[in-house]
Design a protein around this motif. Structure first.
Motif, PDB file in Angstrom:
ATOM      1  N   LYS A   1       3.205  -5.444  -5.749  1.00 20.51           N
ATOM      2  CA  LYS A   1       2.070  -5.533  -6.554  1.00 20.51           C
ATOM      3  C   LYS A   1       1.269  -4.199  -5.913  1.00 20.51           C
ATOM      4  CE  LYS A   1      -2.557  -7.553  -7.128  1.00 20.51           C
ATOM      5  NZ  LYS A   1      -3.215  -8.834  -6.560  1.00 20.51           N
ATOM      6  N   VAL A   2       1.184  -3.059  -6.277  1.00 20.24           N
ATOM      7  CA  VAL A   2       0.863  -2.095  -5.404  1.00 20.24           C
ATOM      8  C   VAL A   2      -0.716  -2.170  -5.399  1.00 20.24           C
ATOM      9  CG1 VAL A   2       0.450   0.604  -5.298  1.00 20.24           C
ATOM     10  CG2 VAL A   2       2.741  -0.552  -6.093  1.00 20.24           C
ATOM     11  N   VAL A   3      -1.397  -2.377  -4.395  1.00 22.03           N
ATOM     12  CA  VAL A   3      -2.747  -2.615  -4.019  1.00 22.03           C
ATOM     13  C   VAL A   3      -3.622  -1.295  -3.794  1.00 22.03           C
ATOM     14  CG1 VAL A   3      -2.623  -5.075  -3.415  1.00 22.03           C
ATOM     15  CG2 VAL A   3      -2.746  -3.244  -1.674  1.00 22.03           C
ATOM     16  N   ALA A   4      -3.054  -0.509  -3.553  1.00 27.19           N
ATOM     17  CA  ALA A   4      -3.750   0.940  -3.457  1.00 27.19           C
ATOM     18  C   ALA A   4      -2.903   2.022  -3.170  1.00 27.19           C
ATOM     19  CB  ALA A   4      -4.470   0.937  -1.891  1.00 27.19           C
ATOM     20  N   VAL A   5      -2.958   3.086  -3.684  1.00 26.54           N
ATOM     21  CA  VAL A   5      -2.361   4.381  -3.481  1.00 26.54           C
ATOM     22  C   VAL A   5      -3.282   5.519  -2.857  1.00 26.54           C
ATOM     23  CG1 VAL A   5      -0.779   6.278  -4.498  1.00 26.54           C
ATOM     24  CG2 VAL A   5      -0.758   4.154  -5.717  1.00 26.54           C
ATOM     25  N   LEU A   6      -2.945   5.726  -1.386  1.00 18.75           N
ATOM     26  CA  LEU A   6      -3.817   6.609  -0.849  1.00 18.75           C
ATOM     27  C   LEU A   6      -3.215   7.749  -0.306  1.00 18.75           C
ATOM     28  CD1 LEU A   6      -5.287   3.392   1.180  1.00 18.75           C
ATOM     29  CD2 LEU A   6      -6.748   4.712  -0.569  1.00 18.75           C
ATOM     30  N   PRO A   7      -4.230   9.019  -0.078  1.00 19.28           N
ATOM     31  CA  PRO A   7      -3.612  10.154   0.362  1.00 19.28           C
ATOM     32  C   PRO A   7      -3.501  10.091   1.919  1.00 19.28           C
ATOM     33  CG  PRO A   7      -5.515  10.685  -0.443  1.00 19.28           C
ATOM     34  CD  PRO A   7      -5.329   9.116  -0.777  1.00 19.28           C
ATOM     35  N   GLU A   8      -4.406   9.497   2.425  1.00 21.14           N
ATOM     36  CA  GLU A   8      -4.715   9.555   4.150  1.00 21.14           C
ATOM     37  C   GLU A   8      -3.957   8.462   4.775  1.00 21.14           C
ATOM     38  OE1 GLU A   8      -8.052   8.863   2.421  1.00 21.14           O
ATOM     39  OE2 GLU A   8      -8.129  11.002   1.798  1.00 21.14           O
ATOM     40  N   TYR A   9      -3.221   8.828   5.589  1.00 28.00           N
ATOM     41  CA  TYR A   9      -2.523   7.746   6.480  1.00 28.00           C
ATOM     42  C   TYR A   9      -3.461   6.619   7.204  1.00 28.00           C
ATOM     43  CZ  TYR A   9       0.877   5.649   9.592  1.00 28.00           C
ATOM     44  OH  TYR A   9       1.584   4.852  10.041  1.00 28.00           O
ATOM     45  N   GLN A  10      -4.623   7.287   7.669  1.00 25.37           N
ATOM     46  CA  GLN A  10      -5.126   6.397   8.508  1.00 25.37           C
ATOM     47  C   GLN A  10      -6.104   5.444   7.638  1.00 25.37           C
ATOM     48  OE1 GLN A  10      -5.189   9.709   8.857  1.00 25.37           O
ATOM     49  NE2 GLN A  10      -4.848   9.851  11.061  1.00 25.37           N
TER      50      GLN A  10
ATOM     51  N   ILE B   1       0.905  -1.074  -0.065  1.00 21.22           N
ATOM     52  CA  ILE B   1       0.184  -0.031   0.031  1.00 21.22           C
ATOM     53  C   ILE B   1       1.016   1.173   0.017  1.00 21.22           C
ATOM     54  CG2 ILE B   1      -1.740   1.278   1.358  1.00 21.22           C
ATOM     55  CD1 ILE B   1      -2.197  -1.651   2.747  1.00 21.22           C
ATOM     56  N   VAL B   2       0.669   2.001  -0.767  1.00 22.08           N
ATOM     57  CA  VAL B   2       1.439   3.473  -0.772  1.00 22.08           C
ATOM     58  C   VAL B   2       0.575   4.441  -0.289  1.00 22.08           C
ATOM     59  CG1 VAL B   2       2.793   4.980  -2.366  1.00 22.08           C
ATOM     60  CG2 VAL B   2       2.928   2.704  -2.819  1.00 22.08           C
ATOM     61  N   CYS B   3       1.146   5.444   0.597  1.00 20.07           N
ATOM     62  CA  CYS B   3       0.278   6.380   1.353  1.00 20.07           C
ATOM     63  C   CYS B   3       1.172   7.694   0.776  1.00 20.07           C
ATOM     64  CB  CYS B   3       0.386   6.211   2.751  1.00 20.07           C
ATOM     65  SG  CYS B   3      -0.401   7.825   3.607  1.00 20.07           S
TER      66      CYS B   3
ATOM     67  N   ALA C   1      -4.826   4.139   4.977  1.00 23.56           N
ATOM     68  CA  ALA C   1      -3.953   3.282   4.649  1.00 23.56           C
ATOM     69  C   ALA C   1      -3.585   2.395   5.608  1.00 23.56           C
ATOM     70  CB  ALA C   1      -2.356   3.827   3.880  1.00 23.56           C
ATOM     71  N   GLU C   2      -3.493   2.687   7.034  1.00 22.11           N
ATOM     72  CA  GLU C   2      -3.144   2.020   7.966  1.00 22.11           C
ATOM     73  C   GLU C   2      -4.212   0.756   8.304  1.00 22.11           C
ATOM     74  OE1 GLU C   2      -2.957   4.157  11.567  1.00 22.11           O
ATOM     75  OE2 GLU C   2      -0.961   2.842  12.462  1.00 22.11           O
ATOM     76  N   LYS C   3      -5.502   1.563   8.288  1.00 18.33           N
ATOM     77  CA  LYS C   3      -6.640   0.346   8.055  1.00 18.33           C
ATOM     78  C   LYS C   3      -6.390  -0.811   7.266  1.00 18.33           C
ATOM     79  CE  LYS C   3     -10.282   3.285   9.935  1.00 18.33           C
ATOM     80  NZ  LYS C   3     -11.241   3.985   9.554  1.00 18.33           N
ATOM     81  N   LEU C   4      -5.946  -0.335   5.891  1.00 22.69           N
ATOM     82  CA  LEU C   4      -5.844  -1.485   4.940  1.00 22.69           C
ATOM     83  C   LEU C   4      -4.752  -2.543   5.304  1.00 22.69           C
ATOM     84  CD1 LEU C   4      -6.062   0.035   1.595  1.00 22.69           C
ATOM     85  CD2 LEU C   4      -7.925  -1.304   2.693  1.00 22.69           C
ATOM     86  N   LEU C   5      -3.597  -1.975   5.918  1.00 22.56           N
ATOM     87  CA  LEU C   5      -2.630  -2.800   6.429  1.00 22.56           C
ATOM     88  C   LEU C   5      -3.153  -3.587   7.647  1.00 22.56           C
ATOM     89  CD1 LEU C   5       0.525  -3.257   5.918  1.00 22.56           C
ATOM     90  CD2 LEU C   5       0.787  -1.640   7.876  1.00 22.56           C
ATOM     91  N   ASN C   6      -3.730  -2.977   8.536  1.00 20.43           N
ATOM     92  CA  ASN C   6      -4.221  -3.811   9.594  1.00 20.43           C
ATOM     93  C   ASN C   6      -5.448  -5.019   9.125  1.00 20.43           C
ATOM     94  OD1 ASN C   6      -2.701  -2.424  11.514  1.00 20.43           O
ATOM     95  ND2 ASN C   6      -4.257  -0.976  11.862  1.00 20.43           N
ATOM     96  N   ARG C   7      -5.915  -4.826   8.221  1.00 21.72           N
ATOM     97  CA  ARG C   7      -6.953  -5.850   7.503  1.00 21.72           C
ATOM     98  C   ARG C   7      -6.180  -6.699   6.625  1.00 21.72           C
ATOM     99  NH1 ARG C   7     -11.018  -2.364   4.797  1.00 21.72           N
ATOM    100  NH2 ARG C   7     -11.732  -0.861   6.691  1.00 21.72           N
ATOM    101  N   LYS C   8      -4.947  -6.721   6.724  1.00 14.58           N
ATOM    102  CA  LYS C   8      -3.840  -7.549   5.682  1.00 14.58           C
ATOM    103  C   LYS C   8      -4.194  -7.516   4.099  1.00 14.58           C
ATOM    104  CE  LYS C   8      -1.637 -10.962   7.368  1.00 14.58           C
ATOM    105  NZ  LYS C   8      -1.049 -11.857   7.582  1.00 14.58           N
ATOM    106  N   LYS C   9      -4.750  -6.377   3.812  1.00 14.02           N
ATOM    107  CA  LYS C   9      -4.927  -6.256   2.449  1.00 14.02           C
ATOM    108  C   LYS C   9      -3.628  -5.866   1.678  1.00 14.02           C
ATOM    109  CE  LYS C   9      -9.295  -6.318   2.434  1.00 14.02           C
ATOM    110  NZ  LYS C   9     -10.223  -7.466   2.114  1.00 14.02           N
ATOM    111  N   GLY C  10      -2.553  -5.406   2.523  1.00 14.37           N
ATOM    112  CA  GLY C  10      -1.303  -5.328   2.131  1.00 14.37           C
ATOM    113  C   GLY C  10      -0.242  -5.873   2.967  1.00 14.37           C
ATOM    114  N   GLU C  11       1.166  -6.203   2.476  1.00 11.93           N
ATOM    115  CA  GLU C  11       1.805  -6.800   3.390  1.00 11.93           C
ATOM    116  C   GLU C  11       3.058  -5.564   4.009  1.00 11.93           C
ATOM    117  OE1 GLU C  11       2.541  -9.778   5.080  1.00 11.93           O
ATOM    118  OE2 GLU C  11       0.848 -10.592   4.142  1.00 11.93           O
TER     119      GLU C  11
END
Lengths: 382, 390
Positions: free
Chosen positions: A73-82, A49-51, A84-94
């Motif tokens: 494999k970039v799964v998401a490019v997001l401007p907000e940190y929160q 995930i890229v923030c 992106a962090e939620k996605l990481l916690n949900r294991k959408k990205g490593e």
């Protein structure tokens, strides 16, 4: 001798066909399964995930550099940190790369920039691959920026990296997991096959008092030779698969490997003979051999090296025959030589001979015991 | 196995030896593997260094290298050939060569190049050497660059930025030290449980069936359900003991909720019991019930998605991860321990239960098929037919 071989072959094919399949094809089956699993050699397409808090042209260039790297494999490019962090916690990205808000401004002013790279460390394999690749991406990007800035500003001609490291990785330059793992797995599978086959045969013969009135050493040797050659055949099929199908290297001399494997088989066959002698039932004997396989592989120092073991575990590791073949086999395959080859062959031979001596003594004792029992029975009958 | 004690009846029968083995094997594996990985990291990896530079900077670099705990400079030579020989003899795993013009190059602000040779047959060792030497050289290079920029008239603050403008600051969540216990021991514990369950329960069920201790056709379902409950709960208890032991002695992270952990392990243990019942119901004899699962159980941990990720697998291997019970639990179990939660847990537990039902149905079919043939002894059951040696 020939009659004994025919008997073993008949028994193996007619009565223990499944064991025969394990003996002949376990090494090949494991080589195929695991070889196919690690076909890609290295972990790639790591979900990242890229923030991008900056959203500038410079930050987008960096995002593009990450996207272009094979490992990611970039799964998401997001401007907000929160988010992106939620996605990481949900294991959408490593892993998550955070580009700070003032990235382009600091880049233009020539000030130091910190890129945060947050990784999920629960799988260290993923974590290791993702971090080293990101370091390479960031390093390349930084070097490109430094070069273009120097050209624009006419900065003094100083080397951007005054001390560089040129690395030459021998044996496994791509960090391939199959090079690291597969050779050992194949030998372990072959060990499982040969120990199970020989132990079942021994157990059966002991129960049937087959060794009575026979030359024990000769009979044992013929049986060991028979199972040893079949096991060698199975390993050769496995080796053909890993070199032919998965194009893994084998740079060493084949005769060296064959000799090493024969010494190893001699040690493990006698070990399985002792196990067969100890256990009263064939089920308990098989369970013992199966339960032994995994710890033997891990304790052999093949994956976790002897260097990292505590002394007691080092001692246990040296009692496992796999310890004296796995690393040598991998060295032979990857670099073409093994500095400990002949020493380990000798140790395996000594180990095998010591086990064979115990086995022979045990047979002698049992024979004497059964003769003694026969005498008692005759006396009682009288 | 032959000394089975019968307590209770109809699926609640307890085989004390099976229970002892079921408890003993995972605990023994936990102790062995935990002890194996217990120092967590590799240190003092033997490395050689050849300092061809007689100057001060070369000596400084050697000193810096010697201070890194991960590597141990056991050999210092003056020729590269000696180092090559030591590398080939397996005496050292890495060789660092400092070039003859090292000090001179730094003084004259010319780039210099340190060479590193690594034997990477064991990537664990090679990785440690690479990371350690790269770290030292990286820091040293930045220090030299800063000095160069200051010498060229940059203010100290800007010199630092010019020397290293973009830095990657890694932050590793959950297993920040890269501990092998948190990464691998957790998965191996689960693997130990499945090994113990399959290789103890499957032959036991086969023996029960062959001795005619398995129930009649009508009570097969009840018998199987009781077996699954009994061994599922026991498996969860054994795993709790393993977790407790690893937490106390090897310091693995246990961040998840105890109840959730127990529930997840129960689902896995129940599924593995159903798998063992299936093998036990279909295997012609107890030895075959050990031999058949060999092809599945031993490599299954590698297909668990907990070591080698699914994303890097091909279609066939990915399919295999979905038919193996450990493929659903390996990651979840570790996540529950190390992260404290696992986002896919519920879905994976449901998948495990579905897989368990499938195994259960096959087990019931196997038992009923056997009941339908009371004469029983199918081809291959009598594995000990004497063949006389002429």
């Amino acid at each position: 001798m020939w009659q004994l071989i025919v008997r073993e072959a008949t028994l193996l094919w007619n009565e223990r066909r499944l064991v025969c399949i394990v003996l002949l094809f376990a090494a090949s089956a494991y080589a195929l399964l695991i070889g196919n699993l690690y076909k890609g050699h290295v972990v790639n397409r790591i979900p990242v995930i890229v923030c991008d808090q900056d959203g500038s042209a410079a930050s987008r260039r960096l995002v593009r550099a990450v996207t272009n790297a094979d490992q990611y494999k970039v799964v998401a490019v997001l401007p907000e940190y929160q988010t992106a962090e939620k996605l990481l916690n949900r294991k959408k990205g490593e892993a998550m790369l955070v580009i700070p808000q003032d990235f382009s401004k600091r880049l233009g002013r020539g000030e130091a920039i910190e890129l945060a790279f947050v990784t999920d460390g629960s799988n260290t394999l993923y974590q290791g691959y993702s971090q080293s690749s990101m370091q390479a991406v960031a390093g390349t990007f930084a070097a490109e920026q430094a070069a273009s800035a120097a050209m624009k500003n006419g900065a003094p001609e100083l080397p951007p990296v005054p001390v560089s490291l040129s690395i030459r990785i021998k044996d496994n330059p791509t960090n391939s997991y199959s090079f690291f793992y597969l050779y050992g797995v194949m030998i372990t599978a072959a060990q499982l096959g040969v120990t199970a086959a020989f132990a079942i045969s021994q157990h059966y013969d002991l129960r049937k008092h087959f060794f009575c009135n026979r030359n024990i050493i000769r009979t044992l040797l013929v049986k060991e030779l028979f199972y040893g050659i079949l096991s060698l055949l199975s390993v050769m099929i496995g080796l053909t698969i890993i070199t032919g199908v998965f194009h893994m290297p084998f740079k060493g001399q084949v005769w060296q490997f064959l000799l090493l494997y024969l010494c190893f088989v001699f040690a493990v066959i006698n070990f399985s003979g002792l196990v067969a002698a100890y256990f009263k039932t064939d089920v308990a004997m098989m369970q013992c051999l199966v339960f032994y396989a995994l710890p033997a592989f891990l304790m052999s120092g093949y994956i976790w090296p002897e260097l990292g073991m505590i002394p007691a575990w080092k001692v246990i590791s040296c009692c496992v025959p796999l310890h004296f073949i796995l690393a040598d086999f991998r060295d032979l395959a990857l670099s073409g030589f093994s500095s400990t080859l002949f020493r380990h062959m000798f140790i395996l031979l000594v180990m095998g001979m010591a086990e064979a001596a115990v086995l022979w003594l045990w047979h002698e004792y049992k024979e004497g015991e059964s003769a003694h029992v026969t005498e008692i029975v005759i006396c009682l009958r009288k | 196995m032959t000394m089975m004690k019968k307590r209770g009846c109809g699926g609640w029968r307890l085989h004390w030896r099976a229970f002892v083995m079921l408890a003993f094997i995972p605990l023994l594996y936990t102790i062995i593997f935990g002890g194996l990985f217990s120092p967590h990291v590799l240190t003092q990896v033997p490395v050689g260094i050849c300092n061809l530079d007689g100057g001060q900077q070369g000596r400084v670099l050697v000193r810096e290298m010697a201070q890194v705990p991960e590597i141990s400079l056991i050999r210092e030579t003056v020729t590269k050939e000696e180092l090559d020989k030591a590398l080939e003899a397996g005496e050292i795993y890495g060789a660092i060569v400092i070039p003859p013009d090292f000090t001179e190059g730094i003084k004259s602000k010319h780039p210099v190049n340190v060479q590193l040779y690594v034997r990477n047959a064991n990537t664990a060792i090679g990785g440690v050497i690479l990371a350690a030497v790269q770290g030292v050289i990286g820091v040293y290079s930045v220090q030299v660059a800063v000095q160069n920029y200051i010498g060229a008239g940059f203010p100290p603050g800007q010199a630092g930025a010019a020397a290293s403008q973009i830095n990657l600051s890694p932050r590793i969540l959950y297993n920040s030290t890269g501990s092998y216990e948190d990464f691998f021991l957790t998965v191996l514990m689960l693997h130990a449980l499945q090994i113990a369950m399959v290789f103890v329960l499957a032959p036991m069920f086969t023996m029960e069936r062959l001795r005619g201790e398995a129930p009649g056709t009508k009570s097969v379902v009840l018998y199987l359900l009781r077996r699954i409950c009994l061994f599922g709960i026991f498996g969860a208890l054994v795993m709790s003991a393993c977790i407790g032991y690893s937490y106390s002695f090897f310091g693995i992270a246990v961040r998840g909720n105890g109840l959730t952990l127990c529930g997840a392990v129960f689902c896995f243990a129940a599924c593995m019991t159903a798998f063992s019942l299936m093998v036990g119901a279909w295997a012609p004899n107890p030895v075959s019930s050990i031999t058949y699962p060999l092809f599945y159980i031993m490599p299954s941990v590698l297909f668990s998605d907990a070591v080698w990720p699914r994303a890097s697998m091909d279609a066939l291997s990915r399919f295999l991860t979905f038919v193996m019970p450990i493929g659903y639990m390996g990651n979840d179990f570790r996540d529950l321990l190390v992260r404290g939660n696992s986002p896919g847990l519920l879905a994976d537990c449901a998948s495990l239960l579905i897989l368990g039902v499938l195994f259960f149905a096959f087990a019931a079919w196997g038992l009923k098929r056997y009941e339908a043939k009371p004469e029983g002894r199918e081809k291959g059951e009598d594995s000990h037919v004497a063949v006389d040696c002429a």
